[in-house]
Design a protein around this motif. Structure first.
Motif, PDB file in Angstrom:
ATOM      1  N   UNK A 148       0.825  -1.202   0.000  1.00 17.87           N
ATOM      2  CA  UNK A 148       0.000   0.000   0.000  1.00 17.87           C
ATOM      3  C   UNK A 148       0.856   1.248   0.000  1.00 17.87           C
ATOM      4  N   UNK A 149       0.645   2.133   0.982  1.00 18.58           N
ATOM      5  CA  UNK A 149       1.465   3.338   1.099  1.00 18.58           C
ATOM      6  C   UNK A 149       2.867   3.021   1.607  1.00 18.58           C
ATOM      7  N   UNK A 150       3.023   1.887   2.241  1.00 15.56           N
ATOM      8  CA  UNK A 150       4.317   1.499   2.804  1.00 15.56           C
ATOM      9  C   UNK A 150       5.166   0.765   1.767  1.00 15.56           C
ATOM     10  N   UNK A 151       6.442   0.601   2.086  1.00 17.40           N
ATOM     11  CA  UNK A 151       7.308  -0.194   1.214  1.00 17.40           C
ATOM     12  C   UNK A 151       8.725   0.320   1.169  1.00 17.40           C
ATOM     13  N   UNK A 212       2.828   1.128   9.408  1.00 18.26           N
ATOM     14  CA  UNK A 212       1.912   1.711  10.390  1.00 18.26           C
ATOM     15  C   UNK A 212       2.036   3.240  10.360  1.00 18.26           C
ATOM     16  N   UNK A 213       1.081   3.875  10.998  1.00 21.25           N
ATOM     17  CA  UNK A 213       1.068   5.331  11.103  1.00 21.25           C
ATOM     18  C   UNK A 213       1.592   5.754  12.471  1.00 21.25           C
ATOM     19  N   UNK A 218      -2.575  10.616  11.232  1.00 15.74           N
ATOM     20  CA  UNK A 218      -2.766   9.973   9.943  1.00 15.74           C
ATOM     21  C   UNK A 218      -1.472   9.931   9.127  1.00 15.74           C
ATOM     22  N   UNK A 219      -0.393  10.377   9.738  1.00 11.53           N
ATOM     23  CA  UNK A 219       0.901  10.441   9.050  1.00 11.53           C
ATOM     24  C   UNK A 219       1.590   9.078   9.081  1.00 11.53           C
ATOM     25  N   UNK A 220       2.103   8.674   7.948  1.00 13.42           N
ATOM     26  CA  UNK A 220       2.808   7.395   7.861  1.00 13.42           C
ATOM     27  C   UNK A 220       4.090   7.455   8.671  1.00 13.42           C
ATOM     28  N   UNK A 221       4.292   6.445   9.506  1.00 16.30           N
ATOM     29  CA  UNK A 221       5.516   6.372  10.305  1.00 16.30           C
ATOM     30  C   UNK A 221       6.716   6.095   9.404  1.00 16.30           C
ATOM     31  N   UNK A 222       7.892   6.527   9.858  1.00  9.74           N
ATOM     32  CA  UNK A 222       9.127   6.215   9.129  1.00  9.74           C
ATOM     33  C   UNK A 222       9.426   4.726   9.165  1.00  9.74           C
TER      34      UNK A 222
END
Length: 298
Positions: A148-151, A212-213, A218-222
Motif C-alpha cells: 500500500x502506502x508502505x514499502x 503503520x502510522x 494519519x501520518x505514515x511512520x518512518x
C-alpha cells in the motif's frame, strides 16, 4: 560462295561462340560450375555452425538465379530460411544452402535479454552496500517491499554489525542501515568500553520495517518506509543487559551510557526519541532519518 569462303565463315563463327582461337579459352565456363548449374561446395557435417562456414577453407555455394528455380526448389529455399543458421542438404538433390535464421542480424553478436525490472540497483544503492561491507556489516538483499502506502524499493536485512549481533535481524533501507551501523561502531561500542570495560554483544531491537502510522495521527511512520529502528536493550560481552527503560536512581553508569549514546545519536539521525519524551517511548530509543529541516532530538 566458294569452298574457301565457307570454311573461313565457319571458323569466324566458331571464334565468336567458343572464345579466342589463339587462347583456346571458351566463352562460357564449362567446368564444374555453369550459369545454370550451381557449384556444390565441400559438404559440411550436419549442424555445422555459421562460424564454421565463414572459415577461409570454406567455399560458399553459388546461388541460382530465381528464374531457373523449379517450384519444388523454391519451396525448399523458403523452408531453409525458417531454419537456424546452419548448412543442411536438400532432399533428393545433394545441394547445400547456407541461410541464417535472421539475415539482417547474422553479422551481429548475440544479445542477452534485458534484465527484469527491479533487478538492478541505482548507483547510490550500490555505493551504500560497499560502505556496509567496509564496516563489516552482515546483511542480505531482499526483494522490493510493496504494501500500500508502505514499502522499500531496495531493502536490506541486517543481522550483525561487525561482532555486534542484531536480534532479530532488522529490515531497513540501506541508508538507514548504514547510518545505524556508523553510530554503533563510532559511538555505542566505544562508550560501552569506556564505562564497562567491555564491548557490545547484541543489540535487541523492537521494530524495524513496519507498515503503520504515527500513533494518534494519519501520518505514515518512518517505520513504514524502512527508515526507522527502535532499540529496546543492549547486551554487553560480560553478560550485562542494559535496558533502555529509564534506569533506577542509583544506576549511574547505566544512565551515563544511555544519555551519552542518545545525545551522540543526534549527530547521525534526524529524529531521536526515548524515555521522557512521551509514554509511547518510555522503554526504547527511536532513531530515524526522516528528511527534516531541523533535527528532532528528545
Amino acid at each position: 560462295m566458294s569452298g574457301v569462303g565457307v570454311v573461313a565463315l565457319a571458323a569466324f563463327l566458331a571464334a565468336c561462340t567458343t572464345g579466342s582461337v589463339l587462347s583456346l579459352q571458351p566463352a562460357v565456363d564449362v567446368g564444374s560450375s555453369t550459369a545454370s548449374v550451381p557449384r556444390i561446395a565441400e559438404p559440411l557435417p550436419r549442424g555445422a555452425a555459421l562460424e564454421d562456414a565463414q572459415s577461409p577453407a570454406f567455399e560458399a555455394p553459388t546461388v541460382q538465379s530465381p528464374d531457373v528455380f523449379s517450384p519444388e526448389m523454391q519451396a525448399d529455399v523458403s523452408a531453409e530460411v525458417q531454419t537456424a543458421a546452419m548448412v543442411r542438404p536438400r532432399q533428393g538433390t545433394g545441394l547445400q544452402t547456407l541461410v541464417p535464421k535472421d539475415p539482417y542480424l547474422a553479422g551481429y553478436p548475440r544479445m542477452d535479454p534485458p534484465a527484469a525490472p527491479g533487478s538492478y540497483l541505482p548507483a547510490d544503492e550500490v555505493d551504500c552496500r560497499k560502505q556496509l561491507k567496509r564496516l563489516k556489516v552482515e546483511f542480505s538483499d531482499l526483494a522490493p517491499i510493496r504494501d500500500g502506502q508502505c514499502g522499500i524499493d531496495h531493502p536490506v536485512k541486517v543481522s550483525a554489525i561487525g561482532s555486534v549481533k542484531m536480534k532479530p535481524a532488522a529490515t531497513l533501507t540501506c541508508a538507514m542501515a548504514l547510518t545505524f551501523s556508523q553510530w554503533t561502531k563510532n559511538e555505542l561500542v566505544p562508550s560501552a568500553r569506556r564505562r564497562y570495560f567491555t564491548g557490545v554483544r547484541t543489540i535487541n531491537q523492537g521494530s524495524s520495517y513496519s507498515c503503520r502510522k504515527i500513533a494518534g495521527s494519519r501520518t505514515l511512520s518512518e517505520h513504514g518506509k524502512g527508515n526507522a529502528l527502535d532499540i529496546m536493550s543492549i547486551e554487553l560481552n560480560n553478560g550485562k543487559d542494559i535496558d533502555v527503560k529509564k534506569p533506577g536512581f542509583f544506576a549511574f553508569r547505566q544512565k551515563g551510557l544511555l544519555n551519552t549514546v542518545r545525545a551522540d545519536g543526534c549527530q547521525y539521525f534526524n529524529t531521536v526519541l526515548g524515555p521522557g519524551y512521551n509514554y509511547d517511548h518510555r522503554n526504547h530509543f527511536h532513531f530515524d532519518i526522516k528528511d527534516r529541516r531541523r533535527v528532532a532530538c528528545h
